[in-house]
Design an enzyme around this catalytic site. Structure first.
Site, mmCIF file in Angstrom:
data_model
loop_
_atom_site.group_PDB
_atom_site.id
_atom_site.type_symbol
_atom_site.label_atom_id
_atom_site.label_comp_id
_atom_site.label_asym_id
_atom_site.label_seq_id
_atom_site.Cartn_x
_atom_site.Cartn_y
_atom_site.Cartn_z
ATOM 1 N N PRO A 2 0.804 -1.216 0.000
ATOM 2 C CA PRO A 2 0.000 0.000 0.000
ATOM 3 C C PRO A 2 0.843 1.275 0.000
ATOM 4 O O PRO A 2 1.542 1.577 0.962
ATOM 5 C CB PRO A 2 -0.820 -0.122 1.286
ATOM 6 C CG PRO A 2 -0.799 -1.572 1.616
ATOM 7 C CD PRO A 2 0.536 -2.053 1.145
ATOM 8 N N GLU A 3 0.779 1.996 -1.094
ATOM 9 C CA GLU A 3 1.351 3.337 -1.179
ATOM 10 C C GLU A 3 0.162 4.298 -1.257
ATOM 11 O O GLU A 3 -0.981 3.887 -1.018
ATOM 12 C CB GLU A 3 2.251 3.453 -2.417
ATOM 13 C CG GLU A 3 3.355 2.390 -2.451
ATOM 14 C CD GLU A 3 4.252 2.490 -3.669
ATOM 15 O OE1 GLU A 3 4.367 3.592 -4.242
ATOM 16 O OE2 GLU A 3 4.831 1.463 -4.053
ATOM 17 N N LYS A 62 0.994 7.344 3.917
ATOM 18 C CA LYS A 62 0.577 5.961 3.664
ATOM 19 C C LYS A 62 -0.200 5.385 4.839
ATOM 20 O O LYS A 62 -0.318 4.168 4.963
ATOM 21 C CB LYS A 62 1.810 5.099 3.394
ATOM 22 C CG LYS A 62 2.652 5.541 2.199
ATOM 23 C CD LYS A 62 3.886 4.675 2.074
ATOM 24 C CE LYS A 62 4.869 5.286 1.092
ATOM 25 N NZ LYS A 62 6.145 4.561 1.065
ATOM 26 N N ARG A 116 1.851 -10.278 6.528
ATOM 27 C CA ARG A 116 3.185 -10.326 7.132
ATOM 28 C C ARG A 116 3.211 -9.809 8.563
ATOM 29 O O ARG A 116 4.115 -10.135 9.310
ATOM 30 C CB ARG A 116 4.170 -9.543 6.263
ATOM 31 C CG ARG A 116 4.618 -10.362 5.068
ATOM 32 C CD ARG A 116 5.567 -9.601 4.193
ATOM 33 N NE ARG A 116 6.881 -9.444 4.786
ATOM 34 C CZ ARG A 116 7.912 -8.917 4.135
ATOM 35 N NH1 ARG A 116 7.764 -8.505 2.905
ATOM 36 N NH2 ARG A 116 9.077 -8.814 4.709
ATOM 37 N N ARG A 269 16.446 -1.449 -2.725
ATOM 38 C CA ARG A 269 15.197 -1.774 -3.406
ATOM 39 C C ARG A 269 15.360 -1.717 -4.910
ATOM 40 O O ARG A 269 16.177 -0.980 -5.432
ATOM 41 C CB ARG A 269 14.099 -0.784 -3.024
ATOM 42 C CG ARG A 269 13.384 -1.192 -1.785
ATOM 43 C CD ARG A 269 13.739 -0.322 -0.669
ATOM 44 N NE ARG A 269 12.520 0.266 -0.110
ATOM 45 C CZ ARG A 269 12.569 1.329 0.653
ATOM 46 N NH1 ARG A 269 13.716 1.912 0.899
ATOM 47 N NH2 ARG A 269 11.477 1.801 1.167
#
Length: 280
Positions: A2-3, A62, A116, A269
């Site tokens: 989720p951004e 976010k 997670r 990343r």
DNA sequence: ATTAATGTTCAGAA
DNA sequence: TTTCTGAACATTAA
């Protein structure tokens, strides 16, 4: 993951069934995994919320923020795999918290689901949120940035522009996926030092950010093949069909058709870019 | 069967 | 001060 567009979609999805309603119960869902971080602990959180009204549902970078009638705020941070849902979780095993509301409407609960378990839920006392997340900790929202603000944020730093986009103190809401997409639309090389961007590059960055994020919101975010992101009503996002570079390493660039998309690592990343469209 | 990769935030180190 | 690294965690692919 989720951004900004995904969190905005969650907020818009749950808002009609949450705003103005009174909390009846806050429950821990039975979940065999390690518990997520909840502060204060769930029993205390429930005590503070039950009987109070949720007056607003909004997005802060976010994060999802539930404004409570006593001036306090519940801040939900989905991080990697967290979701706010009205129904149909991907599985019941990773349901973490349920908020139940008084009265009868089409939906009378919302859930926080998180596979997670890196997500967090925090209750902030009245005024505490503003003290905890001042402007130097959380930058201006990516959707509210104009070219002048971009110029000020990028000034005097050798930080690669892609890394700067991920820095929530500089600008709030952009994550790894949209950073690559935005820079491709803006035709800026991800490794270029932010402080060396020319005026027209800043302008393109400003326009590309709004363009990409607004279209992603219209498409209800991105649901990747192996990821679990869904809307509050268990729909897939659709913006993944429009990704130009993210996750498309070795595919031909859709813009120039002249080179394969390349992948490299920045700040641990993946970054994707087109070496022709985004030269130097 | 083990290991790497995934990507957000924070604590703590450089 | 700023920038970087590793850890938190669960799951999948290699």
């Amino acid at each position: 993951m989720p951004e900004l567009p995904e969190v905005e979609t969650m907020v818009r999805g749950i808002r009609p069934f949450v705003e103005g309603r009174t909390v009846k119960a806050v429950l821990r869902c039975r979940c065999s995994c390690k518990p997520i971080s909840i502060r204060p602990r769930l029993e205390l959180l429930a005590k503070r919320l039950v009987g109070r009204r949720i007056e607003s549902v909004r997005r802060l970078g976010k994060r999802v923020v539930l404004g409570v009638s006593d001036g306090s705020a519940v801040v939900i941070e989905p991080r990697m795999t967290g979701l706010m849902l009205l129904s149909d979780p991907p599985d019941r095993l990773h349901l973490r918290i349920e908020w139940k509301f008084a009265g009868r409407a089409k939906y009378n609960s919302i859930w926080f689901w998180d596979r997670r378990g890196l997500g967090t839920v925090r209750l902030f006392a009245p005024g505490e949120l503003e003290r905890t997340l001042p402007a130097n900790v959380l930058g201006p929202d990516a959707l509210l940035m104009d070219a002048e603000t971009w110029r000020e944020r990028c000034r005097k730093t050798s930080q690669p522009i892609k890394v700067l986009l991920l820095d929530q103190r500089k600008v709030a809401g952009i994550g790894n996926l949209y950073a690559s997409e935005i820079l491709h639309v803006a035709k800026i090389h991800p490794a270029k030092a932010a402080g060396r961007l020319k005026a027209d590059e800043i302008r393109r960055l400003s326009e590309a950010t709004r363009e990409v994020l607004e279209e992603a919101i219209r498409d209800e975010g991105s649901t990747l093949g192996d990821a679990t992101y869904r809307t509050a009503l268990n729909r897939n996002g659709r913006y993944q069909n429009k990704h130009r570079v993210y996750g498309r390493g070795d595919e031909t660039c859709p813009t120039c058709s002249e080179a394969p998309i390349r992948r490299f690592v920045q700040a641990q990343r993946s970054t994707f870019f087109c070496p022709v469209c985004q030269h130097r």
